[in-house]
Design a protein around this motif. Structure first.
Motif, PDB file in Angstrom:
ATOM      1  N   LEU A 287       0.892  -1.274   0.062  1.00 15.98           N
ATOM      2  CA  LEU A 287       0.026   0.014  -0.128  1.00 15.98           C
ATOM      3  C   LEU A 287       0.980   1.234   0.051  1.00 15.98           C
ATOM      4  O   LEU A 287       0.532   2.409  -0.626  1.00 15.98           O
ATOM      5  CB  LEU A 287      -0.964   0.076   1.319  1.00 15.98           C
ATOM      6  N   PHE A 288       1.970   1.246   0.699  1.00 12.46           N
ATOM      7  CA  PHE A 288       2.696   2.320   0.920  1.00 12.46           C
ATOM      8  C   PHE A 288       3.607   2.596  -0.211  1.00 12.46           C
ATOM      9  O   PHE A 288       3.892   3.581  -0.889  1.00 12.46           O
ATOM     10  CB  PHE A 288       3.560   2.579   2.210  1.00 12.46           C
ATOM     11  N   LEU A 289       4.619   1.356  -0.479  1.00 13.99           N
ATOM     12  CA  LEU A 289       5.573   1.669  -1.368  1.00 13.99           C
ATOM     13  C   LEU A 289       5.070   1.880  -2.655  1.00 13.99           C
ATOM     14  O   LEU A 289       5.545   2.635  -3.556  1.00 13.99           O
ATOM     15  CB  LEU A 289       6.480   0.467  -1.463  1.00 13.99           C
ATOM     16  N   SER A 290       4.034   1.397  -3.414  1.00  6.68           N
ATOM     17  CA  SER A 290       3.465   1.404  -4.482  1.00  6.68           C
ATOM     18  C   SER A 290       2.723   2.703  -4.848  1.00  6.68           C
ATOM     19  O   SER A 290       2.571   3.236  -6.039  1.00  6.68           O
ATOM     20  CB  SER A 290       2.523   0.324  -4.923  1.00  6.68           C
ATOM     21  N   GLY A 291       2.702   3.627  -3.813  1.00 12.75           N
ATOM     22  CA  GLY A 291       1.982   4.800  -3.567  1.00 12.75           C
ATOM     23  C   GLY A 291       3.066   5.973  -3.836  1.00 12.75           C
ATOM     24  O   GLY A 291       2.818   7.137  -4.127  1.00 12.75           O
ATOM     25  N   ILE A 292       4.319   5.657  -3.763  1.00 15.64           N
ATOM     26  CA  ILE A 292       5.438   6.595  -3.780  1.00 15.64           C
ATOM     27  C   ILE A 292       6.494   6.502  -4.886  1.00 15.64           C
ATOM     28  O   ILE A 292       7.803   6.903  -5.068  1.00 15.64           O
ATOM     29  CB  ILE A 292       6.269   6.749  -2.278  1.00 15.64           C
ATOM     30  N   LEU A 293       6.045   5.740  -6.007  1.00 23.16           N
ATOM     31  CA  LEU A 293       7.078   5.239  -7.072  1.00 23.16           C
ATOM     32  C   LEU A 293       7.440   6.598  -7.677  1.00 23.16           C
ATOM     33  O   LEU A 293       8.248   6.515  -8.572  1.00 23.16           O
ATOM     34  CB  LEU A 293       6.470   4.516  -8.005  1.00 23.16           C
ATOM     35  N   SER A 294       6.718   7.685  -7.700  1.00 30.59           N
ATOM     36  CA  SER A 294       7.117   8.795  -8.446  1.00 30.59           C
ATOM     37  C   SER A 294       8.152   9.679  -7.946  1.00 30.59           C
ATOM     38  O   SER A 294       8.581  10.456  -8.583  1.00 30.59           O
ATOM     39  CB  SER A 294       5.811   9.482  -8.856  1.00 30.59           C
ATOM     40  N   VAL A 295       8.668   9.053  -6.524  1.00 26.51           N
ATOM     41  CA  VAL A 295       9.601  10.049  -5.897  1.00 26.51           C
ATOM     42  C   VAL A 295      10.847  10.149  -6.471  1.00 26.51           C
ATOM     43  O   VAL A 295      11.499   9.203  -7.258  1.00 26.51           O
ATOM     44  CB  VAL A 295       9.832   9.365  -4.531  1.00 26.51           C
ATOM     45  N   ARG A 296      11.627  11.226  -6.587  1.00 28.13           N
ATOM     46  CA  ARG A 296      12.743  11.435  -7.108  1.00 28.13           C
ATOM     47  C   ARG A 296      14.034  11.612  -6.336  1.00 28.13           C
ATOM     48  O   ARG A 296      15.140  11.290  -6.495  1.00 28.13           O
ATOM     49  CB  ARG A 296      12.695  12.800  -7.884  1.00 28.13           C
ATOM     50  N   HIS A 297      13.872  11.872  -5.084  1.00 28.54           N
ATOM     51  CA  HIS A 297      14.772  11.955  -3.807  1.00 28.54           C
ATOM     52  C   HIS A 297      14.267  11.300  -2.555  1.00 28.54           C
ATOM     53  O   HIS A 297      13.170  11.714  -2.119  1.00 28.54           O
ATOM     54  CB  HIS A 297      15.070  13.146  -3.534  1.00 28.54           C
ATOM     55  N   MET A 298      15.041  10.296  -2.158  1.00 32.76           N
ATOM     56  CA  MET A 298      14.667   9.592  -1.169  1.00 32.76           C
ATOM     57  C   MET A 298      15.707   9.239  -0.180  1.00 32.76           C
ATOM     58  O   MET A 298      16.747   9.394  -0.355  1.00 32.76           O
ATOM     59  CB  MET A 298      14.186   8.043  -1.376  1.00 32.76           C
ATOM     60  N   ILE A 299      15.375   9.654   1.273  1.00 28.37           N
ATOM     61  CA  ILE A 299      16.142   9.606   2.543  1.00 28.37           C
ATOM     62  C   ILE A 299      15.528   8.559   3.262  1.00 28.37           C
ATOM     63  O   ILE A 299      14.455   8.616   3.803  1.00 28.37           O
ATOM     64  CB  ILE A 299      16.181  10.997   3.047  1.00 28.37           C
ATOM     65  N   ILE A 300      16.461   7.172   3.394  1.00 26.89           N
ATOM     66  CA  ILE A 300      15.829   6.504   4.368  1.00 26.89           C
ATOM     67  C   ILE A 300      16.850   6.034   5.527  1.00 26.89           C
ATOM     68  O   ILE A 300      18.069   6.144   5.603  1.00 26.89           O
ATOM     69  CB  ILE A 300      15.622   4.772   3.775  1.00 26.89           C
ATOM     70  N   SER A 301      16.370   6.023   6.808  1.00 22.76           N
ATOM     71  CA  SER A 301      17.046   5.373   7.938  1.00 22.76           C
ATOM     72  C   SER A 301      17.545   4.189   8.033  1.00 22.76           C
ATOM     73  O   SER A 301      17.039   3.328   7.400  1.00 22.76           O
ATOM     74  CB  SER A 301      16.447   6.083   9.003  1.00 22.76           C
ATOM     75  N   GLU A 302      18.415   3.897   9.122  1.00 24.30           N
ATOM     76  CA  GLU A 302      18.637   2.471   9.333  1.00 24.30           C
ATOM     77  C   GLU A 302      17.375   1.539   9.750  1.00 24.30           C
ATOM     78  O   GLU A 302      17.200   0.468   9.046  1.00 24.30           O
ATOM     79  CB  GLU A 302      19.551   2.353  10.756  1.00 24.30           C
ATOM     80  N   LYS A 303      16.494   1.930  10.359  1.00 19.43           N
ATOM     81  CA  LYS A 303      15.217   1.236  10.650  1.00 19.43           C
ATOM     82  C   LYS A 303      14.340   1.021   9.632  1.00 19.43           C
ATOM     83  O   LYS A 303      13.699   0.141   9.509  1.00 19.43           O
ATOM     84  CB  LYS A 303      14.681   1.512  11.852  1.00 19.43           C
ATOM     85  N   THR A 304      14.530   2.025   8.712  1.00 22.16           N
ATOM     86  CA  THR A 304      13.904   1.840   7.540  1.00 22.16           C
ATOM     87  C   THR A 304      14.192   0.660   6.446  1.00 22.16           C
ATOM     88  O   THR A 304      13.523  -0.118   5.790  1.00 22.16           O
ATOM     89  CB  THR A 304      13.474   3.338   6.919  1.00 22.16           C
ATOM     90  N   VAL A 305      15.623   0.827   6.486  1.00 18.14           N
ATOM     91  CA  VAL A 305      16.369  -0.195   5.815  1.00 18.14           C
ATOM     92  C   VAL A 305      16.103  -1.666   6.363  1.00 18.14           C
ATOM     93  O   VAL A 305      15.840  -2.541   5.452  1.00 18.14           O
ATOM     94  CB  VAL A 305      17.858   0.167   5.794  1.00 18.14           C
ATOM     95  N   GLU A 306      16.045  -1.785   7.595  1.00 19.16           N
ATOM     96  CA  GLU A 306      15.614  -3.025   8.164  1.00 19.16           C
ATOM     97  C   GLU A 306      14.071  -3.460   7.834  1.00 19.16           C
ATOM     98  O   GLU A 306      13.992  -4.596   7.461  1.00 19.16           O
ATOM     99  CB  GLU A 306      15.799  -2.869   9.668  1.00 19.16           C
TER     100      GLU A 306
END
Length: 449
Positions: A287-306
């Motif tokens: 639901l979430f990832l498929s809704g942000i596919l147009s993003v051009r700049h992404m910042i992800i933290s350690e826990k998001t990588v996990e």
């Protein structure tokens, strides 16, 4: 200097404008300068009042605050207050805030300290407010909401009376561009009236849900909730709070930058929460990832990588076709996941990467898979906060140099801390690596790509 006048010779309109940049307690002190300055502070088109300032001078704070406000508001009833900032404790200021709103302010910042005091109803129909900040205050059912000029709204731990309150509030602001929401995850009301939050706006450009950490509550229970975001003009989104049962996003075709510090499921008694049902986790991610596919700049933290690593076990991570810039913090133990995630970024040009956990973890790993972006688009890589220059960091740097075919710059951002290897030795070692891209430069400091 000869020929120069004093500040007292300036026109009164200019003096009051100068005083409007000071906290009210400081502008009041100017009344002791001379007879001309005695009542000058009462004509300042701004109010910046902290009720704590009355405590050293009065045992009855409530009465002192109310008398002060009444004098200020009654002295010049026609004075328009452009900027108002009030920080109050137990004293009830609802009627005074209502009077302030009638004066047509453009900027209003109200912060309670102890109780959730309701805001006056005329707040919701202000035709002059451009920015609004409400902290620790109750938002009752306003009925009609119409704030035609409001562009920025910050709600810090508000008390909503029902699940639809925020949606009605946002919908009544037709030009709202920036919304910051800090939810009180420790309130006894949490889970009863705000288990679902919907943000729906045709004008919103920036939306933030930052983490509001308070040490004294670190062991308290966390109430989770669902959030839905429907904003076709949204450009920047920051999600730092982690108490989500689900995040649904719609119509985010304009999304440029997203900053994620979430775990797709939040905390459970201070530990990483993983739903027992893998289909639940898969549905959450989809639901979430498929809704942000147009993003051009992404910042992800350690826990998001996990979280993304866990999600990859139950569902495919979609390809972020539009993503050209990525900033990520990768745990060393998940280094094998790096090529997997980069394979989902086929058009990536700029990568800012920090590898953490090297001091405690020295597990062997190999980086062999070559993502698509290595062959065609990846031009700039920065390895951030290099501290020890251990085997893992050497492997990561070598991985990019040996496999990125169009790489122009590899920047090593070294921390100024004691290590067994000098900066010169580090760069000498890296320069010995056989580079797949002959024109790649290895730089000691960040050079904007």
């Amino acid at each position: 200097m000869p020929g120069c006048g004093t500040i007292s010779e300036l026109p009164e309109s200019l003096l009051t404008e100068i005083l409007s940049y000071l906290p009210t307690k400081h502008s009041v002190t100017t009344s002791a300068l001379s007879r001309r300055w005695k009542n000058l502070w009462l004509g300042v088109p701004a109010l910046d009042l902290n009720c704590d300032d009355f405590l050293p001078y009065s045992y009855r704070e409530d009465e002192a605050v109310l008398r002060f406000l009444d004098r200020f508001l009654e002295f010049n009833p026609d004075l328009r207050l452009l900027k108002v900032k009030v920080k109050y404790g137990s004293v009830g200021l609802k009627d005074r805030i209502s009077t302030v709103i009638q004066r047509g302010p453009q900027h209003l910042d109200v912060e309670g300290l102890t109780y959730y005091k309701d805001m006056p109803l005329n707040l919701y129909t202000s035709r002059t407010l451009v920015s609004l900040t409400i902290t620790y205050s109750g938002l009752e059912d306003p009925g009609l909401v119409y704030m035609p000029c409001l562009k920025s709204m910050t709600l810090v731990k508000p008390l909503f009376r029902d699940d639809e309150c925020l949606e009605r509030l946002v919908s009544g602001c037709p030009v709202l561009e920036e919304l910051t929401l800090v939810r009180d995850t420790h309130s006894s009301y949490v889970g009863e009236v705000d288990s679902f939050v919907r943000v729906r706006s045709g004008s919103l450009k920036r939306f933030r849900v930052p983490l509001w950490y308070e040490e004294e509550y670190c062991t308290s229970r966390f109430a989770k909730y669902a959030i839905e975001i429907d904003a076709p003009r949204l450009e920047h989104m920051t999600l730092g709070e982690d108490q989500f049962d689900s995040i649904a996003v719609k119509n985010l075709d304009s999304l440029f930058r997203v900053d994620l510090d979430i775990k797709f499921g939040g905390f459970k008694l201070g530990e990483f929460f993983v739903p027992e049902d893998s289909s639940e986790r898969k549905n959450f991610g989809h639901l979430f990832l498929s809704g942000i596919l147009s993003v051009r700049h992404m910042i992800i933290s350690e826990k998001t990588v996990e979280a993304l690593h866990l999600y990859s076990d139950v569902g495919l991570i979609p390809k972020f076709i539009s993503l050209t810039r990525l900033e990520a913090v990768f745990p060393c133990i998940l280094s094998q996941f790096l090529p997997v995630f980069l394979e989902c970024c086929p058009n990536l040009k700029h990568l800012i990467l920090e590898v953490v956990g090297l001091r405690w973890t020295e597990e062997a790993f190999e980086l062999t898979n070559v993502p698509e972006c290595f062959l065609s688009t990846l031009e700039c890589v920065e390895l951030k906060r290099i501290c020890y220059w251990k085997e893992a960091e050497i492997k990561v740097a070598t991985y990019f140099l040996e496999n990125a075919a169009v790489l122009k710059k590899l920047t090593l951002s070294l921390l100024n801390s004691p290590r067994y290897v000098s900066d010169e030795e580090i760069f000498e070692e890296v320069n010995k690596v056989t580079k797949r891209s002959p024109r790649c430069q290895i730089l000691p400091d960040w050079d904007s790509c």
